[in-house]
Design a protein around this motif. Structure first.
Motif, PDB file in Angstrom:
ATOM      1  N   PHE A   1       0.879  -1.180   0.000  1.00 22.26           N
ATOM      2  CA  PHE A   1       0.000   0.000   0.000  1.00 22.26           C
ATOM      3  C   PHE A   1       0.911   1.223   0.000  1.00 22.26           C
ATOM      4  O   PHE A   1       0.908   2.015  -0.925  1.00 22.26           O
ATOM      5  CB  PHE A   1      -0.919  -0.015   1.223  1.00 22.26           C
ATOM      6  CG  PHE A   1      -1.823   1.194   1.311  1.00 22.26           C
ATOM      7  CD1 PHE A   1      -2.970   1.261   0.539  1.00 22.26           C
ATOM      8  CD2 PHE A   1      -1.518   2.246   2.156  1.00 22.26           C
ATOM      9  CE1 PHE A   1      -3.800   2.384   0.607  1.00 22.26           C
ATOM     10  CE2 PHE A   1      -2.334   3.362   2.227  1.00 22.26           C
ATOM     11  CZ  PHE A   1      -3.481   3.437   1.451  1.00 22.26           C
ATOM     12  N   ILE A   2       1.701   1.366   1.066  1.00 20.74           N
ATOM     13  CA  ILE A   2       2.827   2.309   1.111  1.00 20.74           C
ATOM     14  C   ILE A   2       3.870   1.676   2.026  1.00 20.74           C
ATOM     15  O   ILE A   2       3.560   1.282   3.151  1.00 20.74           O
ATOM     16  CB  ILE A   2       2.428   3.687   1.653  1.00 20.74           C
ATOM     17  CG1 ILE A   2       1.550   4.436   0.632  1.00 20.74           C
ATOM     18  CG2 ILE A   2       3.670   4.527   1.966  1.00 20.74           C
ATOM     19  CD1 ILE A   2       1.082   5.795   1.104  1.00 20.74           C
ATOM     20  N   ALA A   3       5.106   1.581   1.538  1.00 13.39           N
ATOM     21  CA  ALA A   3       6.169   0.948   2.333  1.00 13.39           C
ATOM     22  C   ALA A   3       6.441   1.759   3.598  1.00 13.39           C
ATOM     23  O   ALA A   3       6.403   1.235   4.709  1.00 13.39           O
ATOM     24  CB  ALA A   3       7.439   0.805   1.501  1.00 13.39           C
ATOM     25  N   HIS A   4       6.731   3.028   3.434  1.00 12.97           N
ATOM     26  CA  HIS A   4       6.948   3.987   4.525  1.00 12.97           C
ATOM     27  C   HIS A   4       7.382   5.287   3.884  1.00 12.97           C
ATOM     28  O   HIS A   4       7.427   5.410   2.655  1.00 12.97           O
ATOM     29  CB  HIS A   4       8.003   3.491   5.535  1.00 12.97           C
ATOM     30  CG  HIS A   4       9.304   3.060   4.944  1.00 12.97           C
ATOM     31  ND1 HIS A   4      10.249   3.954   4.457  1.00 12.97           N
ATOM     32  CD2 HIS A   4       9.832   1.828   4.732  1.00 12.97           C
ATOM     33  CE1 HIS A   4      11.292   3.291   3.986  1.00 12.97           C
ATOM     34  NE2 HIS A   4      11.062   1.998   4.133  1.00 12.97           N
ATOM     35  N   PHE A   5       7.721   6.288   4.698  1.00  9.16           N
ATOM     36  CA  PHE A   5       8.194   7.551   4.134  1.00  9.16           C
ATOM     37  C   PHE A   5       9.622   7.375   3.634  1.00  9.16           C
ATOM     38  O   PHE A   5      10.420   6.657   4.234  1.00  9.16           O
ATOM     39  CB  PHE A   5       8.141   8.676   5.178  1.00  9.16           C
ATOM     40  CG  PHE A   5       8.143  10.051   4.570  1.00  9.16           C
ATOM     41  CD1 PHE A   5       6.958  10.652   4.194  1.00  9.16           C
ATOM     42  CD2 PHE A   5       9.334  10.728   4.336  1.00  9.16           C
ATOM     43  CE1 PHE A   5       6.950  11.910   3.606  1.00  9.16           C
ATOM     44  CE2 PHE A   5       9.339  11.980   3.749  1.00  9.16           C
ATOM     45  CZ  PHE A   5       8.148  12.584   3.384  1.00  9.16           C
ATOM     46  N   GLU A   6       9.933   8.024   2.531  1.00  6.76           N
ATOM     47  CA  GLU A   6      11.256   7.939   1.917  1.00  6.76           C
ATOM     48  C   GLU A   6      12.312   8.520   2.861  1.00  6.76           C
ATOM     49  O   GLU A   6      12.309   9.716   3.170  1.00  6.76           O
ATOM     50  CB  GLU A   6      11.249   8.692   0.574  1.00  6.76           C
ATOM     51  CG  GLU A   6      12.612   8.871  -0.064  1.00  6.76           C
ATOM     52  CD  GLU A   6      13.331   7.562  -0.315  1.00  6.76           C
ATOM     53  OE1 GLU A   6      14.360   7.329   0.352  1.00  6.76           O
ATOM     54  OE2 GLU A   6      12.859   6.792  -1.168  1.00  6.76           O
ATOM     55  N   LEU A   7      13.216   7.666   3.340  1.00  9.45           N
ATOM     56  CA  LEU A   7      14.200   8.086   4.342  1.00  9.45           C
ATOM     57  C   LEU A   7      15.174   9.116   3.796  1.00  9.45           C
ATOM     58  O   LEU A   7      15.635   9.995   4.525  1.00  9.45           O
ATOM     59  CB  LEU A   7      14.953   6.868   4.876  1.00  9.45           C
ATOM     60  CG  LEU A   7      14.086   5.796   5.543  1.00  9.45           C
ATOM     61  CD1 LEU A   7      14.948   4.631   6.014  1.00  9.45           C
ATOM     62  CD2 LEU A   7      13.295   6.373   6.709  1.00  9.45           C
ATOM     63  N   ASN A   8      15.495   9.024   2.519  1.00 14.61           N
ATOM     64  CA  ASN A   8      16.403  10.018   1.933  1.00 14.61           C
ATOM     65  C   ASN A   8      15.771  11.405   1.930  1.00 14.61           C
ATOM     66  O   ASN A   8      16.477  12.414   2.078  1.00 14.61           O
ATOM     67  CB  ASN A   8      16.801   9.605   0.514  1.00 14.61           C
ATOM     68  CG  ASN A   8      17.777   8.446   0.504  1.00 14.61           C
ATOM     69  OD1 ASN A   8      18.876   8.545   1.040  1.00 14.61           O
ATOM     70  ND2 ASN A   8      17.369   7.329  -0.082  1.00 14.61           N
ATOM     71  N   ASP A   9      14.459  11.474   1.799  1.00 17.20           N
ATOM     72  CA  ASP A   9      13.779  12.764   1.874  1.00 17.20           C
ATOM     73  C   ASP A   9      13.802  13.305   3.301  1.00 17.20           C
ATOM     74  O   ASP A   9      13.885  14.529   3.510  1.00 17.20           O
ATOM     75  CB  ASP A   9      12.337  12.641   1.377  1.00 17.20           C
ATOM     76  CG  ASP A   9      12.257  12.531  -0.137  1.00 17.20           C
ATOM     77  OD1 ASP A   9      13.299  12.716  -0.804  1.00 17.20           O
ATOM     78  OD2 ASP A   9      11.155  12.262  -0.658  1.00 17.20           O
ATOM     79  N   ILE A  10      13.720  12.409   4.292  1.00 19.46           N
ATOM     80  CA  ILE A  10      13.856  12.850   5.688  1.00 19.46           C
ATOM     81  C   ILE A  10      15.236  13.442   5.907  1.00 19.46           C
ATOM     82  O   ILE A  10      15.380  14.510   6.522  1.00 19.46           O
ATOM     83  CB  ILE A  10      13.610  11.679   6.653  1.00 19.46           C
ATOM     84  CG1 ILE A  10      12.157  11.207   6.573  1.00 19.46           C
ATOM     85  CG2 ILE A  10      13.956  12.080   8.093  1.00 19.46           C
ATOM     86  CD1 ILE A  10      11.839  10.005   7.433  1.00 19.46           C
ATOM     87  N   LEU A  11      16.265  12.776   5.387  1.00 24.99           N
ATOM     88  CA  LEU A  11      17.636  13.281   5.537  1.00 24.99           C
ATOM     89  C   LEU A  11      17.798  14.626   4.843  1.00 24.99           C
ATOM     90  O   LEU A  11      18.482  15.522   5.360  1.00 24.99           O
ATOM     91  CB  LEU A  11      18.629  12.264   4.979  1.00 24.99           C
ATOM     92  CG  LEU A  11      18.772  10.962   5.779  1.00 24.99           C
ATOM     93  CD1 LEU A  11      19.618   9.955   5.000  1.00 24.99           C
ATOM     94  CD2 LEU A  11      19.386  11.223   7.158  1.00 24.99           C
ATOM     95  N   LYS A  12      17.180  14.787   3.682  1.00 27.59           N
ATOM     96  CA  LYS A  12      17.250  16.069   2.977  1.00 27.59           C
ATOM     97  C   LYS A  12      16.564  17.176   3.771  1.00 27.59           C
ATOM     98  O   LYS A  12      17.054  18.312   3.830  1.00 27.59           O
ATOM     99  CB  LYS A  12      16.610  15.942   1.596  1.00 27.59           C
ATOM    100  CG  LYS A  12      17.398  15.098   0.610  1.00 27.59           C
ATOM    101  CD  LYS A  12      16.641  14.946  -0.706  1.00 27.59           C
ATOM    102  CE  LYS A  12      17.370  14.027  -1.671  1.00 27.59           C
ATOM    103  NZ  LYS A  12      16.589  13.814  -2.927  1.00 27.59           N
ATOM    104  N   SER A  13      15.439  16.846   4.390  1.00 21.70           N
ATOM    105  CA  SER A  13      14.729  17.832   5.210  1.00 21.70           C
ATOM    106  C   SER A  13      15.563  18.238   6.415  1.00 21.70           C
ATOM    107  O   SER A  13      15.622  19.423   6.773  1.00 21.70           O
ATOM    108  CB  SER A  13      13.377  17.272   5.659  1.00 21.70           C
ATOM    109  OG  SER A  13      12.521  17.063   4.562  1.00 21.70           O
TER     110      SER A  13
END
Length: 279
Positions: free
Chosen positions: A61-73
């Protein structure tokens, strides 16, 4: 509008939103931005009564939030979308926007729904799942916490003790367990049964007058208006706690390692094993 992480189909008063972002249907900043645009249009569309969110991917459905985007934020990347409110992040804000829609929102989950995906469905009016569905909030296993609204909204849905169990064990919960915990409305035997049940519910709801839908939704929400301050305080606490957690070098290093070694079908199917192998 043309989307790249989702598609929409309208049939009468029903919109179906199919999520489709890569091999494991990752919730990225891009998907969040497109969902914001979609929700903004729905908020002023009186012709739609029901919105069904589902996945084009049979396993996720959705794996999870993109961790690389968290790091970018975290790094302050200006390309990352940000909430206009200081104490509310983009995923929390998206959840509030979905929850405020005049339409009936339904999540149909027939695969893995973890992290930001599970936080997304917590914002919806109804959730239906198959027995093949799996739900998890694995963030604490890495050293931080669900901070897209999950740590605040989950206790209201399933109770304090069960919310703590879900968040602190980080394990996958089956569709049947999710139903018994109150996370989903009901769980159906398989994909075919899930489709039939949701289609039946949608058919009945779309035949209800929009005035009655609005009246029911408004009345159901009314007793909880006084809790809005606590909800926003919870969101602010999620963000403050997230900053505190990732300020620990070990946690930040674990987040970086997981971002570099996940995101594939193989690593995401059994995410708990992937996390254990990295840590």
């Amino acid at each position: 509008m043309t989307y790249t992480t989702l598609s929409t189909e309208i049939n009468g008063a029903v919109m179906r939103v199919k999520l489709n972002n890569g091999d494991v249907n990752m919730m990225s900043a891009g998907m969040a931005g497109e969902l914001f645009a979609l929700v903004g249009g729905l908020a002023v569309n009186p012709d739609i009564k029901v919105v069904v969110f589902e996945s084009d991917n049979p396993d996720f459905f959705i794996a999870h939030f993109e961790l690389n985007d968290i790091l970018k934020s975290i790094a302050g990347d200006p390309a990352m979308p940000a909430s206009k409110y200081a104490d509310i992040n983009i995923l929390q804000s998206l959840g509030l926007s979905i929850n405020a829609l005049p339409q009936v929102t339904i999540a149909k989950v027939d695969g893995i729904c973890r992290g930001g995906g599970m936080e997304l469905i917590l914002a919806m009016d109804m959730v239906f799942a198959s027995e093949q569905a799996r739900f998890a909030l694995p963030e604490a296993s890495v050293g931080f916490l669900p901070s897209g609204g999950g740590a605040t909204l989950l206790p209201a849905r399933v109770g304090r003790g069960r919310a703590l169990e879900i968040m602190l064990t980080g394990r996958d919960f089956s569709g049947a367990e999710a139903e018994s915990y109150g996370l989903v409305n009901c769980t159906l035997e398989d994909s075919k049964a899930l489709d039939a049940y949701v289609d039946g519910a949608v058919e009945r709801i779309q035949n209800v007058r929009i005035e009655a839908i609005s009246a029911v939704k408004a009345t159901v929400k009314k007793p909880f208006e006084g809790l809005r301050g606590g909800l926003l305080a919870g969101f602010a606490q999620e963000n403050a706690s997230m900053v505190e957690c990732i300020s620990d070098p070990q946690v930040f290093a674990a987040l970086q390692a997981l971002a570099a070694n996940s995101g594939t079908r193989e690593t995401e199917l059994e995410l708990a094993d992937t996390i254990a192998g990295i840590l």
